[in-house]
Design a protein around this motif. Structure first.
Motif, PDB file in Angstrom:
ATOM      1  N   ASN A 115      75.120  55.411  56.215  1.00 22.44           N
ATOM      2  CA  ASN A 115      74.854  55.509  57.667  1.00 22.44           C
ATOM      3  C   ASN A 115      75.788  56.579  58.370  1.00 22.44           C
ATOM      4  O   ASN A 115      76.305  56.523  59.621  1.00 22.44           O
ATOM      5  N   LEU A 116      76.023  57.732  57.495  1.00 16.89           N
ATOM      6  CA  LEU A 116      77.071  58.729  57.923  1.00 16.89           C
ATOM      7  C   LEU A 116      76.415  59.253  59.369  1.00 16.89           C
ATOM      8  O   LEU A 116      77.169  59.633  60.361  1.00 16.89           O
ATOM      9  N   PHE A 117      75.153  59.726  59.221  1.00 15.23           N
ATOM     10  CA  PHE A 117      74.680  60.322  60.669  1.00 15.23           C
ATOM     11  C   PHE A 117      73.895  59.441  61.574  1.00 15.23           C
ATOM     12  O   PHE A 117      73.412  59.933  62.475  1.00 15.23           O
ATOM     13  N   TYR A 118      73.752  58.217  60.895  1.00 11.51           N
ATOM     14  CA  TYR A 118      72.717  57.173  61.828  1.00 11.51           C
ATOM     15  C   TYR A 118      73.317  57.189  63.131  1.00 11.51           C
ATOM     16  O   TYR A 118      72.479  56.958  64.209  1.00 11.51           O
ATOM     17  N   GLY A 119      74.535  56.931  63.485  1.00 13.67           N
ATOM     18  CA  GLY A 119      75.024  56.524  64.694  1.00 13.67           C
ATOM     19  C   GLY A 119      74.667  57.770  65.640  1.00 13.67           C
ATOM     20  O   GLY A 119      74.613  57.593  66.915  1.00 13.67           O
ATOM     21  N   ALA A 124      64.679  57.447  66.439  1.00 14.13           N
ATOM     22  CA  ALA A 124      64.971  57.844  65.254  1.00 14.13           C
ATOM     23  C   ALA A 124      65.558  56.710  64.128  1.00 14.13           C
ATOM     24  O   ALA A 124      65.144  56.471  63.258  1.00 14.13           O
ATOM     25  N   ARG A 125      66.385  55.721  64.855  1.00 11.85           N
ATOM     26  CA  ARG A 125      67.083  54.776  64.152  1.00 11.85           C
ATOM     27  C   ARG A 125      65.920  53.809  64.232  1.00 11.85           C
ATOM     28  O   ARG A 125      66.057  53.129  62.791  1.00 11.85           O
ATOM     29  N   ALA A 126      65.233  53.584  64.725  1.00  9.96           N
ATOM     30  CA  ALA A 126      64.045  52.563  64.753  1.00  9.96           C
ATOM     31  C   ALA A 126      63.181  52.773  63.741  1.00  9.96           C
ATOM     32  O   ALA A 126      62.634  51.912  62.761  1.00  9.96           O
ATOM     33  N   ILE A 127      62.934  54.120  63.477  1.00 11.08           N
ATOM     34  CA  ILE A 127      61.908  54.686  62.483  1.00 11.08           C
ATOM     35  C   ILE A 127      62.586  54.412  61.216  1.00 11.08           C
ATOM     36  O   ILE A 127      62.110  53.951  60.217  1.00 11.08           O
ATOM     37  N   LEU A 128      63.830  54.788  60.956  1.00 12.09           N
ATOM     38  CA  LEU A 128      64.575  54.823  59.901  1.00 12.09           C
ATOM     39  C   LEU A 128      64.695  53.297  59.347  1.00 12.09           C
ATOM     40  O   LEU A 128      64.476  53.132  58.215  1.00 12.09           O
ATOM     41  N   ASN A 129      65.030  52.419  60.432  1.00  8.04           N
ATOM     42  CA  ASN A 129      64.902  50.957  59.966  1.00  8.04           C
ATOM     43  C   ASN A 129      63.656  50.665  59.466  1.00  8.04           C
ATOM     44  O   ASN A 129      63.552  49.788  58.545  1.00  8.04           O
ATOM     45  N   LEU A 130      62.603  50.744  60.109  1.00  7.12           N
ATOM     46  CA  LEU A 130      61.158  50.540  59.674  1.00  7.12           C
ATOM     47  C   LEU A 130      60.885  51.095  58.251  1.00  7.12           C
ATOM     48  O   LEU A 130      60.616  50.192  57.651  1.00  7.12           O
ATOM     49  N   ILE A 131      61.254  52.412  57.879  1.00  2.00           N
ATOM     50  CA  ILE A 131      61.120  52.758  56.747  1.00  2.00           C
ATOM     51  C   ILE A 131      61.863  52.130  55.588  1.00  2.00           C
ATOM     52  O   ILE A 131      61.319  51.874  54.454  1.00  2.00           O
TER      53      ILE A 131
END
Length: 184
Positions: A69-73, A79-86
């Motif tokens: 999660n280097l760039f996650y924050g 975008a975070r929600a979509i990444l979590n879903l993926i």
């Protein structure tokens, strides 16, 4: 589901501790008396094959899979929600693949009445039934988590999806660790 996760985690822990004690005993007996207990490697393989999907299940339920999660924050919440879903869907798809593969393997074992190529010649249907059950449990828990995430997406609750399924921030991890330390 979290309570069941703790039970499964305890079963996994018990299996690994028992395996460690057995391997230690085997090593000491072999070194001191030049005698092998025999079959420890076979039991080790069964324990790992059953234990791994149990550990995957716990990680799936507790959302403790490893993420970089280097760039996650720095990403927007959507975008975070979509990444979590993926992430959640990827684990569910992987679990489904494992389930299909293990079912085919288990079915062939039954059909061929396969035996382990070890001194014990264990009928493989017995350890593989536990292995298949553990993988089925992993698939079930992963599907349950994915269903929750998809339901949040369909409701349009991207903020909740970003918060509930995302990795902890460094500050949250530190706080959790300090709380655990204080409890001990």
């Amino acid at each position: 589901m979290a309570r069941l996760s703790h039970v499964v985690g305890a079963i996994f822990g018990f299996m690994m501790i028992s395996l460690s004690l057995l391997i230690t005993t085997e090593t000491v007996v072999r070194k001191l008396f030049s005698i092998s207990l025999g079959g420890v490697d076979e039991l080790s393989g069964y324990a790992i094959a059953i234990g791994a999907p149990l550990a995957f299940s716990v990680a799936s339920i507790e959302l403790s899979n490893i993420r970089i999660n280097l760039f996650y924050g720095q990403l927007p919440r959507s975008a975070r929600a979509i990444l979590n879903l993926i992430s959640v869907l990827g684990i569910a798809v992987l679990a489904l693949f494992f389930l299909v593969f293990s079912y085919r393997t288990f079915s062939e074992t039954i059909g061929y009445r396969a035996l382990a190529q070890t001194p014990w010649a264990t009928p493989l249907v017995y350890p593989q039934s536990f292995w298949f059950a553990a993988i089925a449990y992993f698939a079930l828990t992963s599907a349950w988590v994915a269903r929750r995430a998809v339901a949040l997406l369909l409701k349009g609750s991207l903020d909740t999806l970003a918060d509930a399924f995302g990795p902890e921030r460094v500050e949250e991890e530190l706080e959790t660790e300090l709380e655990d330390l204080a409890k001990r």
